[in-house]
Enzyme design. Structure first.
Site, PDB file in Angstrom:
ATOM      1  N   CYS A 269      -5.971  30.307  17.751  1.00 16.56           N
ATOM      2  CA  CYS A 269      -4.990  31.246  17.246  1.00 16.56           C
ATOM      3  C   CYS A 269      -5.781  32.300  16.508  1.00 16.56           C
ATOM      4  CB  CYS A 269      -4.096  30.444  16.307  1.00 16.56           C
ATOM      5  SG  CYS A 269      -2.961  31.342  15.343  1.00 16.56           S
TER       6      CYS A 269
ATOM      7  N   SER B 244       0.401  35.066  12.992  1.00 11.82           N
ATOM      8  CA  SER B 244       1.803  34.918  13.374  1.00 11.82           C
ATOM      9  C   SER B 244       1.982  34.146  14.667  1.00 11.82           C
ATOM     10  CB  SER B 244       2.421  36.305  13.529  1.00 11.82           C
ATOM     11  OG  SER B 244       1.600  37.101  14.363  1.00 11.82           O
TER      12      SER B 244
END
Lengths: 130, 222
Positions: free
Chosen positions: B118, B122
């Site tokens: 990631c 978000s």
């Protein structure tokens, strides 16, 4: 498929990945509080979740333009900045009220002996304090 | 920390000279300022804030995702739906909302192991996996998972056969990945609920495998 940004941060590849068991989800208590405020304000319908993700996205984009490489530790800093902005934009509190309150907490913290809970009433400039 | 009743109604005569206190960081001061103002104005309730943190720490966690995976293990039609349209398939079990949209499920097989990283804040699917652990957001994890995924997995105690390829997926705000781990051997006839107990958060980001029931038996927990 390969995150280019992450691949560029090759220096990080030399560092260990700090994992203990499942690992804590918040690095510091303020992160948990900032997180919870967003969920609570969403539940109070101050903003929709898509408004929130847009606000957070803008903070992250602004930070990356100014050279922040989005290290994991800065996620909740963006989160907090987006929270302040959306609270002001939605009229829940003004920017100046936030600034003044922050200064009041700083004075209160300085006036509080170590080991005592820091209360806003400890601010020497607050009404009602000695 | 700040939770708990705060003095309210105080008329603050602030003069905007901004300096850090000896024992609160700038960030902590900003959080306190927000929290105390929002409580005073009735937007948030301190007890509710504590409850939210507790819920995300202990209840939501990865259990929702575990149920999705367990369903996909027992129901081939559901599995097909999940791999085809994960957002809808996950929503059908009642998990939707905060960052649970734009989901893509990728399945682990003997031939392919999927690992998710990631690169933004978000990207993590909150309703399914709960909040991300601190290490998952760390730069070392994200960099090393891309450069040397097999080494990272080995460090996490996951050794894959050499013939298993590793795919690394970059979760973003637009696409969030859920790894469907392989169903452990020796679980024939298990209920969905029991199977879900084998699905860890790590296994759904590919940083681990589903729990092998034989290891539970060895620890006397099965």
């Amino acid at each position: 498929m390969i995150p280019r940004k992450a691949a560029l941060d090759a220096g990080d590849a030399l560092l260990p990945i700090a994992r203990e068991g499942d690992g804590p989800i918040f690095g510091e208590a303020w992160e948990a509080e900032a997180f919870a405020m967003v969920v609570a304000l969403h539940e109070a319908k101050l903003f929709s979740w898509s408004e929130w993700t847009a606000a957070l996205g803008r903070e992250i984009a602004a930070a990356s333009r100014s050279g922040d490489r989005d290290s994991g530790g800065s996620c909740y800093l963006h989160w907090l900045a987006a929270l302040e902005r959306i609270v002001v934009d939605k009229g829940a509190a003004s920017r100046s009220a936030l600034e003044q309150r922050k200064a009041a907490w700083a004075r209160a913290a300085e006036a509080t002996p170590h080991g005592q809970p820091i209360l806003l009433a400890n601010d020497p400039q607050s009404k009602g304090s000695p | 920390m700040v939770s708990g009743p705060l003095p309210t109604g105080g008329d603050i005569h602030g003069h905007d000279h901004d300096h850090d206190s000896g024992h609160l960081t700038d960030v902590a001061l900003r959080v306190r300022a927000l929290e105390s103002l929002l409580i005073e104005k009735g937007y948030v309730d301190p007890a509710a804030l504590d409850a939210i943190v507790e819920t995300y720490e202990t209840k939501i966690g990865p259990r929702n995702g575990a149920r999705v995976v367990a369903r996909s293990w027992v129901d081939p039609d559901y599995r097909e739906w999940l791999l085809d349209d994960a957002t809808a398939a996950i929503k059908s079990l009642g998990y939707a909302g905060r960052q649970g949209e734009h989901m893509v499920a990728v399945e682990n097989t003997g031939a392919v192991h999927n690992l998710v990283v990631c690169t933004l804040c978000s990207c993590y699917p909150l309703p399914v996996l709960g909040l991300p652990p601190v290490w998952y957001k760390s730069a070392p994890y994200r960099s090393r998972a891309v450069i040397d995924p097999r080494g990272v997995l080995a460090e996490f105690g996951v050794s894959l056969p050499p013939e298993t390829k590793i795919r690394v997926w970059d979760s973003t705000a637009e696409i969030r990945y859920l790894v469907v781990p392989m169903r452990p051997a020796g679980t024939d006839g298990w209920s969905e609920e029991r199977l879900a107990s084998l699905v860890t958060r790590d296994s759904m980001i590919g940083a681990g495998l589903a729990i092998d029931p034989r290891s539970l038996a060895a620890e006397g927990r099965a």
